[in-house]
Design an enzyme around this catalytic site. Sequence first.
Site: not given
Length: 208
Positions: A13, A88, A122, A152, A163
């Site tokens: 996204k 969300r 990532r 992160r 998540r």
Amino acid sequence: MKIILLGAPFSGKGTLARNITKDFNIVQISTGDLFRENIKNGTEVGLLAKKYMDKGELVPDSVTISMLQNRIKEDDCKNGFILDGFPRSIAQAKALQKITDIDAVIQLDVPLDEIKRRCVGRRICSKCGEIYNTSSYDKTTCAKCGAPLFQRDDDNLETITLRLEVYEKTTAPLINFYADRLKVVKGSEKGPEETYKPVKTFLKGLMR
Ligand code: AMP
């Protein structure tokens, strides 16, 4: 133009939103980024959000919705915005309906296997925000601006699993909620530029 981007964590996204902002002169609003900024600045919102983010849980609506509401009142949102990571949940979507109209909802559809492959790799540029994956880029500095890349805090296997569960249970029902105006885009194996092509065509069509 006001757009919602739906998709699981690691569906791409953020990268897609960055491409849209360049071509359509609208701002990207990532509620995750807003929380991370608050954490960095040591604000009350940041302190509270961190507790939930570290566990992979959603930050309570009372905080999230008012933060979003304030953000979209800012001057740079006059031309429109792309919401990345909000809403969300159905409750957030209903709250959003009361705050503003939305022109398009784009769902980025990426198979779970691919998401799992991407998740621990990532890396994000600490300066320009460019997003990489170690599977295709294994350097520690950004190819665009040279700044160091970071991982992160919540990109660890334990939190990622939670998540993804939260996404399936609480966020995925939004696909039905927005069914009447949903544009589904498959995340391309060929990379972010290919994924972006049908989105660009779709958004150009909306502007006509
Ligand atoms: P993201 O950067 O979108 O992956 O979000 C990182 C974390 O921020 C999430 O796991 C949540 O803890 C929190 N967060 C971001 N957006 C929302 C939202 N719309 N509602 C509640 N929590 C959120």
